[in-house]
Motif scaffolding. Structure first.
Motif, PDB file in Angstrom:
ATOM      1  N   ARG A  51      41.901  38.647  42.701  1.00 27.63           N
ATOM      2  CA  ARG A  51      41.261  39.219  41.505  1.00 27.63           C
ATOM      3  C   ARG A  51      42.281  39.479  40.406  1.00 27.63           C
ATOM      4  O   ARG A  51      41.957  39.421  39.213  1.00 27.63           O
ATOM      5  N   ASN A 104      31.969  29.641  39.461  1.00 28.49           N
ATOM      6  CA  ASN A 104      32.818  29.524  38.269  1.00 28.49           C
ATOM      7  C   ASN A 104      33.537  28.172  38.179  1.00 28.49           C
ATOM      8  O   ASN A 104      33.970  27.777  37.087  1.00 28.49           O
ATOM      9  N   GLN A 127      42.704  36.189  38.742  1.00 28.14           N
ATOM     10  CA  GLN A 127      41.520  35.971  37.922  1.00 28.14           C
ATOM     11  C   GLN A 127      41.568  36.842  36.659  1.00 28.14           C
ATOM     12  O   GLN A 127      41.176  36.411  35.569  1.00 28.14           O
ATOM     13  N   PHE A 145      31.933  33.474  43.496  1.00 19.66           N
ATOM     14  CA  PHE A 145      33.147  33.016  42.836  1.00 19.66           C
ATOM     15  C   PHE A 145      33.162  31.503  42.646  1.00 19.66           C
ATOM     16  O   PHE A 145      33.654  30.997  41.632  1.00 19.66           O
ATOM     17  N   ASP A 153      31.093  36.965  35.355  1.00 18.60           N
ATOM     18  CA  ASP A 153      31.886  37.395  36.504  1.00 18.60           C
ATOM     19  C   ASP A 153      31.865  38.908  36.671  1.00 18.60           C
ATOM     20  O   ASP A 153      31.860  39.415  37.792  1.00 18.60           O
ATOM     21  N   SER A 166      39.240  32.453  40.934  1.00 20.77           N
ATOM     22  CA  SER A 166      37.911  32.401  41.551  1.00 20.77           C
ATOM     23  C   SER A 166      37.952  31.673  42.891  1.00 20.77           C
ATOM     24  O   SER A 166      37.341  32.115  43.875  1.00 20.77           O
TER      25      SER A 166
END
Length: 469
Positions: free
Chosen positions: A104, A169, A107, A166, A24, A88
């Motif tokens: 984010r 994931n 995440q 994203f 990532d 994600s």
């Protein structure tokens, strides 16, 4: 002691978590220009997407061990995978930059827990004589993720859209979540008292100072607001320092900085990583926005940096025993700054071979720097300071990289505003000027390593298993 099946599968499970995190951090940078165009934002102002994640990780690393002790490794690792996957998904669904930054942060909460809790589970599940082999296996994905991340990110942008950076994931997260519930042992440690006042003071200081510096550098906030945030952050940091002096179990022991090699290693990390942290953010932007590369081509051009870093793993074990930490770190810090500044000479007419060579040399020098700094800092820690020192060093790494990204973005914005018209050559010049400044900032860290004595680090001349992240 876990059953044999769990012991066989646990390293794979932790390795998957490590892979998710490292992939990532590298797959995103190549997709930033496409994300900016989609969200109607300037490509050179996308640093908040990177900084938000890094700051969140830095903030929560100190609490990861306590959470695992309090709620068990299985529950916390499961929560980490769920939050990382949920973040994600929210990133992929974001329609504005503000939504993307908030996603984010979610995440980052998961990312902050994945590696520390996974390592803790390994340490508790395996006997001491097996730890080196198991931990070495777990860290392999930490090299594979950065190797394929930039190229994969560029390819996904071209064949699909940036959202898939994203969404990729999610299947890994679903498999990892199921495997965690089935095979991760529910190991609970001693419920030691956690320094919540120290955590709040330290975290508040770190976040406020970072926001203030970003506001000052980019003029994103009024000057008065930025100054208020800066002084509030400094006050919180001072409050933590005073709190740590009287607390019987502070978040980070002040005694750590009485160990000279640790103090120099940690401070060197803070300043040397400003340049290193800016490079993964700046270079894909430079290749695409400045030189007009396609996303997939820009991603492929980042591969030599990772290959150079792999080569350095062998090189560092030779140069440090021969010349010692002082000579290696002073000389390599200067080389690191020069390798970053050399990109100020790159432009539209630079041959591809020369650009690839520059990126490979940067990968070698950068990896030598990280390995040497980390080993120097951790090598002289004792049993009573190892946990606190390792945690603080991890925080310093993340904080320094986030500050490096913010500093590079502020310099890019400043040099861009100096131009008369936003033409392509002016954009290239802004990048070149930023590379020169960031390289100079990195070189200044050599003054910190000059404080080392020649004999410092002799008790651990061969680098430890210290990661580059």
């Amino acid at each position: 002691m876990p059953d044999p099946l769990t012991q066989r599968l646990l390293p794979w499970l932790v390795a998957v978590g490590f892979f998710m995190q490292t992939l990532d951090t590298t797959i995103l940078n190549t997709a930033l220009p496409a994300m900016a165009y989609s969200l109607h934002e300037p490509p050179l102002r996308m640093q908040s997407v990177v900084v938000a994640y890094m700051l969140t990780v830095a903030l929560l690393i100190p609490a990861s061990g306590w959470l695992a002790d309090r709620f068990g490794t299985r529950c916390v690792f499961m929560a980490a995978i769920v939050l990382f996957s949920l973040g994600s998904l929210l990133c992929a669904l974001s329609a504005t930059l503000q939504q993307l930054v908030a996603a984010r942060v979610v995440q980052g909460v998961g990312g902050a827990l994945l590696l520390p809790v996974g390592r803790l589970a390994i340490l508790r599940a395996f006997p001491k004589h097996q730890l080196l082999q198991v931990l070495s296996f777990v860290t392999v994905p930490g090299l594979i993720g950065p190797l394929i991340g930039p190229a994969l990110g560029g390819w996904l942008v071209e064949v699909a859209s940036w959202h898939w950076v994203f969404l990729v994931n999610l299947p890994v997260g679903i498999i990892g979540g199921f495997a965690t519930w089935r095979f991760m042992p529910a190991l609970v440690g001693e419920r030691a008292r956690f320094d919540w006042p120290g955590f709040i003071l330290f975290g508040a200081g770190m976040v406020l100072v970072s926001l203030a510096l970003q506001g000052l550098g980019e003029h994103a906030l009024p000057l008065a607001s930025s100054l208020v945030l800066l002084f509030a952050g400094l006050a919180a940091m001072a409050g933590y320092w005073l709190h740590a002096a009287r607390s019987p179990a502070p978040l980070f022991h002040r005694d750590l900085f009485r160990i000279q090699t640790y103090a120099i290693g940690a401070l060197g990390n803070l300043f040397a990583r400003l340049g290193s942290g800016a490079m993964p953010f700046m270079t894909p932007l430079f290749l695409q926005v400045g030189l007009g590369f396609s996303p997939s081509r820009a991603g492929l051009f980042m591969v030599p940096t990772v290959l150079g870093a792999m080569l350095a793993k062998v090189l560092v074990g030779v140069v440090i025993p021969r010349w010692g930490y002082r000579h290696v770190l002073v000389g390599n810090t200067l080389l690191l700054g020069l390798s970053i500044a050399s990109f100020a000479l790159s432009g539209p007419y630079t041959p591809d071979g020369l650009l690839l060579l520059q990126l490979a040399v940067f990968g070698v020098v950068n990896s030598v720097q990280f390995s040497a700094m980390n080993t120097l800092a951790l090598g002289d820690l004792g049993p009573d300071t190892a946990s606190s020192g390792n945690s603080l060093l991890s925080v310093v790494m993340q904080l320094s990289m986030s500050l490096g990204v913010a500093a590079a973005a502020a310099l890019l914005a400043g040099f861009s505003r100096q131009g008369i018209a936003p033409n392509p050559q002016h954009v290239v010049t802004a990048f070149q000027s930023t590379y020169a400044c960031v390289g100079l900032l990195s070189m200044l860290a050599a003054f910190i390593f000059l404080q080392l004595r020649q004999a410092d680090g002799d008790r651990h001349p061969v680098p430890l298993d210290a990661t580059d992240t």
